[in-house]
Design a protein around this motif. Structure first.
Motif, short mmCIF file in Angstrom:
data_model
loop_
_atom_site.label_atom_id
_atom_site.label_comp_id
_atom_site.label_asym_id
_atom_site.label_seq_id
_atom_site.Cartn_x
_atom_site.Cartn_y
_atom_site.Cartn_z
N LYS A 12 0.83 -1.20 0.00
CA LYS A 12 0.00 0.00 0.00
C LYS A 12 0.88 1.27 0.00
CE LYS A 12 -3.67 1.66 2.86
NZ LYS A 12 -4.26 1.45 4.17
N GLU A 15 2.33 1.72 -3.36
CA GLU A 15 1.34 2.27 -4.29
C GLU A 15 1.11 3.76 -4.04
OE1 GLU A 15 -1.15 -1.91 -4.83
OE2 GLU A 15 -1.96 -0.31 -3.55
N GLU A 16 1.15 4.12 -2.75
CA GLU A 16 0.95 5.52 -2.41
C GLU A 16 2.10 6.37 -2.97
OE1 GLU A 16 0.52 7.50 1.83
OE2 GLU A 16 -1.08 6.10 1.36
N LYS A 20 1.88 9.30 -5.90
CA LYS A 20 2.37 10.66 -5.68
C LYS A 20 3.61 10.96 -6.53
CE LYS A 20 0.73 11.15 -0.92
NZ LYS A 20 1.17 11.02 0.48
N PHE A 47 -1.07 6.36 6.42
CA PHE A 47 -1.59 5.02 6.17
C PHE A 47 -1.38 4.20 7.43
CE2 PHE A 47 2.46 6.04 4.34
CZ PHE A 47 3.31 5.23 5.06
#
Ligand code: CA
Length: 166
Positions: A12, A15-16, A20, A47
């Motif tokens: 995650k 992916e973040e 960005k 997160f």
């Protein structure tokens, strides 16, 4: 190549970073996400991870989960947590646990919790099965009392701390 891909939660993060457009080299560090205060740098995650994973993430960025050393630092953290919370249930891991010995709260730097510098919310800690600590700001906490014991395995945002580089 991204360093973190062992589980869905670190995926995650990856992916973040990608969303960005943060470069692969700097992704796990997210250096520009650190906020200076009182000679230290603080990272407030956006997160959630377990306590152990949060700690690992802080270490990978050259820090550790935050240790609260003063009322002033607690006040800063509480104020910032309040700003960062976009949902009422957002809680942030801090660097305190009694998983070694029940009831013996230790900071991640192995110092013992100083009784004059504890900020448990009223009625906390309240569960022998909850060995890690979050900071949760709800409706303007009284007297800076924002600490809650939680199951270390649950997922929360987290706060890292590291020295400022000179
Ligand atoms: Ca500190």
């Amino acid at each position: 190549m991204f360093v973190f891909h062992e589980n869905t939660q670190t995926k995650k993060l990856q992916e973040e970073c990608e969303a960005k457009h943060i470069s692969e080299q700097t992704c796990p560090r997210c250096e520009d996400g650190w906020e200076p205060h009182g000679g230290k740098l603080y990272f407030f995650s956006s997160f959630t991870l377990s306590w152990n994973e949060s700690r690992r993430q802080c270490k990978s960025m050259g820090g550790d989960l935050v240790v609260v050393n003063s009322r002033e630092e607690q006040r800063f953290l509480q104020t910032t947590v309040r700003e960062k919370m976009d949902k009422a249930e957002n809680e942030f891991w801090i660097g305190q646990t009694d998983s070694k010995k029940e009831g013996e709260w230790l900071w991640v730097d192995d110092t013992r919790l100083n009784a004059s510098l504890t900020f448990w919310h009223e009625g906390e800690p309240n569960n022998w099965n909850e060995n890690c600590v979050t900071m949760w700001e709800k409706d303007g906490a009284m007297e800076l009392k924002t600490w809650y014991d939680q199951s270390c395995k649950s997922s929360h945002e987290y706060i890292c701390e590291k020295p400022e580089r000179n």
